[in-house]
Scaffold this motif. Structure first.
Motif, PDB file in Angstrom:
ATOM      1  N   LEU A   1      19.982  -1.192  61.505  1.00 17.39           N
ATOM      2  CA  LEU A   1      20.852  -0.897  60.653  1.00 17.39           C
ATOM      3  C   LEU A   1      21.143  -2.374  60.054  1.00 17.39           C
ATOM      4  O   LEU A   1      22.688  -2.613  59.385  1.00 17.39           O
ATOM      5  CB  LEU A   1      22.466   0.162  61.064  1.00 17.39           C
ATOM      6  N   ALA A   2      20.673  -3.050  61.124  1.00 16.29           N
ATOM      7  CA  ALA A   2      20.716  -4.133  61.563  1.00 16.29           C
ATOM      8  C   ALA A   2      19.483  -4.837  60.716  1.00 16.29           C
ATOM      9  O   ALA A   2      19.968  -6.010  59.841  1.00 16.29           O
ATOM     10  CB  ALA A   2      21.090  -5.448  62.948  1.00 16.29           C
ATOM     11  N   TYR A   3      18.865  -4.496  60.303  1.00 19.78           N
ATOM     12  CA  TYR A   3      17.629  -5.323  60.440  1.00 19.78           C
ATOM     13  C   TYR A   3      18.134  -5.519  58.507  1.00 19.78           C
ATOM     14  O   TYR A   3      17.717  -3.883  58.150  1.00 19.78           O
ATOM     15  CB  TYR A   3      15.991  -3.932  60.841  1.00 19.78           C
ATOM     16  N   SER A   4      16.952  -5.925  57.968  1.00 23.90           N
ATOM     17  CA  SER A   4      16.954  -6.301  56.023  1.00 23.90           C
ATOM     18  C   SER A   4      15.486  -5.620  55.581  1.00 23.90           C
ATOM     19  O   SER A   4      15.829  -5.494  54.582  1.00 23.90           O
ATOM     20  CB  SER A   4      16.652  -7.911  55.831  1.00 23.90           C
ATOM     21  N   TRP A   5      14.771  -4.819  56.768  1.00 28.42           N
ATOM     22  CA  TRP A   5      13.954  -4.183  55.803  1.00 28.42           C
ATOM     23  C   TRP A   5      12.772  -5.057  54.430  1.00 28.42           C
ATOM     24  O   TRP A   5      12.924  -4.155  53.491  1.00 28.42           O
ATOM     25  CB  TRP A   5      14.335  -2.948  55.782  1.00 28.42           C
ATOM     26  N   PRO A   6      12.204  -5.628  55.370  1.00 26.43           N
ATOM     27  CA  PRO A   6      11.386  -6.161  53.457  1.00 26.43           C
ATOM     28  C   PRO A   6       9.801  -5.522  53.187  1.00 26.43           C
ATOM     29  O   PRO A   6       9.893  -5.657  52.106  1.00 26.43           O
ATOM     30  CB  PRO A   6      11.081  -7.645  54.209  1.00 26.43           C
ATOM     31  N   GLY A   7       9.973  -4.795  53.667  1.00 25.96           N
ATOM     32  CA  GLY A   7       9.029  -3.636  53.195  1.00 25.96           C
ATOM     33  C   GLY A   7       9.499  -2.209  53.531  1.00 25.96           C
ATOM     34  O   GLY A   7       8.596  -1.594  52.984  1.00 25.96           O
ATOM     35  N   ASN A   8      10.227  -2.068  53.538  1.00 27.97           N
ATOM     36  CA  ASN A   8      10.870  -0.805  52.944  1.00 27.97           C
ATOM     37  C   ASN A   8      11.042   0.442  53.657  1.00 27.97           C
ATOM     38  O   ASN A   8      10.683   0.429  54.658  1.00 27.97           O
ATOM     39  CB  ASN A   8      10.950  -0.885  51.019  1.00 27.97           C
ATOM     40  N   ILE A   9      10.769   1.689  52.599  1.00 35.10           N
ATOM     41  CA  ILE A   9      11.132   2.876  53.575  1.00 35.10           C
ATOM     42  C   ILE A   9       9.254   3.209  53.746  1.00 35.10           C
ATOM     43  O   ILE A   9       9.297   3.598  55.490  1.00 35.10           O
ATOM     44  CB  ILE A   9      10.829   3.976  52.228  1.00 35.10           C
ATOM     45  N   ARG A  10       8.349   1.879  53.560  1.00 36.08           N
ATOM     46  CA  ARG A  10       6.798   2.722  53.855  1.00 36.08           C
ATOM     47  C   ARG A  10       6.969   1.628  55.515  1.00 36.08           C
ATOM     48  O   ARG A  10       6.190   2.107  56.273  1.00 36.08           O
ATOM     49  CB  ARG A  10       6.438   1.245  53.264  1.00 36.08           C
ATOM     50  N   GLU A  11       7.479   0.276  55.666  1.00 36.69           N
ATOM     51  CA  GLU A  11       7.641  -0.519  56.879  1.00 36.69           C
ATOM     52  C   GLU A  11       8.744   0.171  58.296  1.00 36.69           C
ATOM     53  O   GLU A  11       7.792   0.414  59.476  1.00 36.69           O
ATOM     54  CB  GLU A  11       9.101  -2.011  56.677  1.00 36.69           C
ATOM     55  N   LEU A  12       9.565   1.266  57.517  1.00 27.54           N
ATOM     56  CA  LEU A  12      10.260   2.178  58.261  1.00 27.54           C
ATOM     57  C   LEU A  12       9.236   3.519  59.147  1.00 27.54           C
ATOM     58  O   LEU A  12       9.129   3.495  60.296  1.00 27.54           O
ATOM     59  CB  LEU A  12      11.843   2.457  57.582  1.00 27.54           C
ATOM     60  N   GLU A  13       8.763   3.494  58.306  1.00 25.29           N
ATOM     61  CA  GLU A  13       7.920   4.384  58.556  1.00 25.29           C
ATOM     62  C   GLU A  13       6.287   4.668  59.453  1.00 25.29           C
ATOM     63  O   GLU A  13       6.158   4.960  60.425  1.00 25.29           O
ATOM     64  CB  GLU A  13       6.695   5.425  57.276  1.00 25.29           C
ATOM     65  N   ASN A  14       5.581   3.121  58.934  1.00 20.11           N
ATOM     66  CA  ASN A  14       4.625   2.192  59.783  1.00 20.11           C
ATOM     67  C   ASN A  14       5.374   2.189  61.699  1.00 20.11           C
ATOM     68  O   ASN A  14       4.342   2.266  62.648  1.00 20.11           O
ATOM     69  CB  ASN A  14       4.244   1.360  58.703  1.00 20.11           C
ATOM     70  N   ILE A  15       6.582   1.415  61.190  1.00 21.04           N
ATOM     71  CA  ILE A  15       6.412   0.803  63.311  1.00 21.04           C
ATOM     72  C   ILE A  15       7.581   1.950  63.410  1.00 21.04           C
ATOM     73  O   ILE A  15       7.001   2.024  64.784  1.00 21.04           O
ATOM     74  CB  ILE A  15       8.247  -0.217  62.609  1.00 21.04           C
ATOM     75  N   LEU A  16       7.642   3.628  63.048  1.00 19.54           N
ATOM     76  CA  LEU A  16       7.958   4.871  64.103  1.00 19.54           C
ATOM     77  C   LEU A  16       6.748   4.982  64.724  1.00 19.54           C
ATOM     78  O   LEU A  16       6.716   5.336  65.094  1.00 19.54           O
ATOM     79  CB  LEU A  16       8.980   5.698  62.767  1.00 19.54           C
ATOM     80  N   GLU A  17       5.869   4.977  63.310  1.00 23.29           N
ATOM     81  CA  GLU A  17       4.232   5.773  63.662  1.00 23.29           C
ATOM     82  C   GLU A  17       3.479   4.827  65.294  1.00 23.29           C
ATOM     83  O   GLU A  17       3.036   4.974  65.423  1.00 23.29           O
ATOM     84  CB  GLU A  17       3.518   5.773  62.900  1.00 23.29           C
ATOM     85  N   ARG A  18       3.953   3.339  64.559  1.00 23.16           N
ATOM     86  CA  ARG A  18       3.249   2.086  65.759  1.00 23.16           C
ATOM     87  C   ARG A  18       4.184   3.149  67.317  1.00 23.16           C
ATOM     88  O   ARG A  18       3.953   2.871  68.421  1.00 23.16           O
ATOM     89  CB  ARG A  18       3.265   1.208  65.640  1.00 23.16           C
ATOM     90  N   ALA A  19       5.438   3.304  67.090  1.00 29.32           N
ATOM     91  CA  ALA A  19       6.527   3.203  68.389  1.00 29.32           C
ATOM     92  C   ALA A  19       5.292   5.038  68.831  1.00 29.32           C
ATOM     93  O   ALA A  19       5.545   4.626  70.082  1.00 29.32           O
ATOM     94  CB  ALA A  19       7.734   3.285  68.400  1.00 29.32           C
ATOM     95  N   TYR A  20       5.201   6.027  68.198  1.00 31.96           N
ATOM     96  CA  TYR A  20       4.895   6.757  68.593  1.00 31.96           C
ATOM     97  C   TYR A  20       3.782   7.540  69.195  1.00 31.96           C
ATOM     98  O   TYR A  20       3.535   7.648  70.004  1.00 31.96           O
ATOM     99  CB  TYR A  20       5.232   8.369  67.243  1.00 31.96           C
ATOM    100  N   ILE A  21       2.779   6.447  68.198  1.00 31.13           N
ATOM    101  CA  ILE A  21       1.846   6.015  69.630  1.00 31.13           C
ATOM    102  C   ILE A  21       1.702   5.465  70.674  1.00 31.13           C
ATOM    103  O   ILE A  21       0.806   6.228  71.857  1.00 31.13           O
ATOM    104  CB  ILE A  21       0.562   5.468  68.472  1.00 31.13           C
TER     105      ILE A  21
END
Length: 472
Positions: A355-375
């Protein structure tokens, strides 16, 4: 009739098999692997049975995996079954681990062969059905994104509902990763063309010299390398929807042809003279200012006005942060669908950072870092240590901005209690360098209670060794 090919040195081993199964299977045989490869390329059988001694000879200078790769290059999707004498059973099992589908022991018995073939067929069918079901589940869950809490996205979805059933051309604008591809698919799914094809064209990924050929096709001999006629995406799309992503990158000749398709519903293949009629619905997308490109003489103004019939601007993720918890839950569900893990939730501290992050990569960035953490994750909750450090460098948002009004008072109290507990334990563990006895004493609880709380909040004592300053 299924095709079976046997590669073995002793042809007499096949006699009983051929006599018993010739009415059900088309059976061929060969004594050498090199000669058999040419036959496999031509006949494309579903199963090849290879004698273990022939496999050992072939793998002597490489490996079993290399042999199987050679076979699959010649005949993709073929199932390899090893045949071995009982004395070499352990080696046959090893070969199965290296890539073979199954094994049989000599003497060959028709009933055992049938059983092996049927089990492979059933397994393949089950895997195909599972992949299909997984894809269907994701496609259905994907549209849970429609349940937005963002006023900006609610306005977008209202526009989509209004235009979906029409024939109008739609122009989607917004930052990279903001969901233009998803929006295009949604418009198609809600349209009268939903049972027709949806074709995506990533214009920016196609070389300038090939963009016309990709979009409109070409005739044989139209240019060097055009060895046969090729249908373009517009022809393939038929009466469906074509999604032209990064439309601002297409060449001037392609712009002229696209304008003709929109105005007259006609186009012709590169190198061809025959007019081809098109009844496709066009959705275009761009992350750059097409109006500015028109002013710079890089994009045709008449094409821009044809594309801009119904513009829809997608807000960046930083302007719809109220949807982040739901998006994270959706992507986590998708990951659980496609992988064996069963991770239940995202840690509260991670959601605060989101909620504090600026998300320069938008939804795609959110999905990507969730996938990395999931792995990386080994527990049932996605913990902070598996996310990029920069995610936690932003100052936390004020409490009032993170309150979810859809929660009941009881649910909200429970949520906030969890956050407070986490911060308190994080501070004490840091202060005590991860020492359990000292931390429990400072907290006025037993070590058993501390262990339960640490497990609840996915805190690991090793993370606090030799720390001198508390974490944010």
């Amino acid at each position: 009739m299924k095709k079976l090919h046997f590669i073995l040195g002793r042809t007499n081993d096949l006699k009983d098999i051929q006599d018993s199964l010739a009415s059900v299977y088309q059976i061929d045989s060969n004594r050498q692997l090199s000669a058999a490869l040419q036959i496999l390329r031509r006949t494309r059988p579903e199963f090849v049975f290879v004698d273990i001694e022939i496999l050992q000879q072939a793998a002597a200078e490489s490996s079993y995996k290399a042999v199987f790769q050679t076979i699959s290059l010649v005949c993709p999707n073929i199932s390899v079954i090893v045949m071995a004498c009982p004395e070499l059973l352990s080696e046959a099992v090893k070969i199965v681990h290296e890539g073979a589908e199954s094994y049989l022991t000599y003497p060959l018995v028709p009933d055992e062969l049938r059983l092996v073939i049927n089990s492979i067929v059933e397994q393949t069918r089950a895997e195909s059905e599972l992949d299909y079901l997984r894809e269907q589940v994701w496609q259905e869950d994907e549209f849970e994104l429609l349940h937005t809490k963002s006023p900006a996205m609610k306005a977008v979805f209202e526009k989509i509902r209004a235009v979906a059933a029409t024939r109008s051309t739609v122009l989607l604008t917004g930052e990279t990763g903001s969901g233009k591809g998803f929006t295009a698919r949604l418009i198609h799914r809600l349209s009268l063309r939903k049972n027709e094809r949806f074709i995506e064209v990533h214009c920016g990924a196609i070389p300038d010299t090939l963009i016309e050929s990709e979009m409109f096709g070409h005739e044989k001999g139209a240019f060097t390398g055009a060895i046969k006629r090729k249908l373009g995406k517009f022809e393939i799309a038929g009466k469906g929807t074509i999604f032209l992503d990064e439309i601002g990158t297409i060449t001037p000749p392609a712009q002229i042809k696209l304008l003709q398709v929109i105005q007259d519903g006609l186009f012709h293949r590169v190198g061809g003279e025959e007019d081809i009629r098109s009844d496709v619905r066009i959705i275009a997308a761009t992350n750059i200012d097409l109006k500015q490109l028109c002013q710079d003489k890089l994009f045709r103004s008449d094409l821009y006005y044809r594309l801009n019939v119904f513009p829809v601007e997608l807000p960046p993720l930083k302007e719809r942060k109220e949807d982040i918890p739901q998006l994270a839950e959706l992507f986590l569900a998708k990951l659980n669908t496609f992988h064996a893990k069963d991770i239940k939730e995202v840690h509260p501290r991670v959601l605060e950072a989101f909620l504090a992050y600026s998300w320069p990569g938008n939804i795609r960035e959110l999905e990507n870092i969730l996938e990395r953490a999931y792995i990386l994750e080994k527990t049932s909750i996605l913990r902070p240590q598996n996310f990029p450090v920069e995610l936690f460098t932003c100052p936390p948002k004020p409490m009032s901005d993170t309150i979810n009004p859809s929660l009941t008072l009881s649910e909200f109290r429970k949520q906030e209690l969890g956050r407070v507990e986490y911060r308190y334990l994080d501070l004490l563990l840091t202060k005590c360098n991860g020492k359990i006895n000292a931390t429990a004493a400072a907290a006025g609880i037993t070590t058993r209670q501390l262990h339960k709380l640490m497990k609840k909040h996915s805190l690991v004592k090793e993370s606090y060794k030799n720390k001198e300053t508390p974490r944010g």
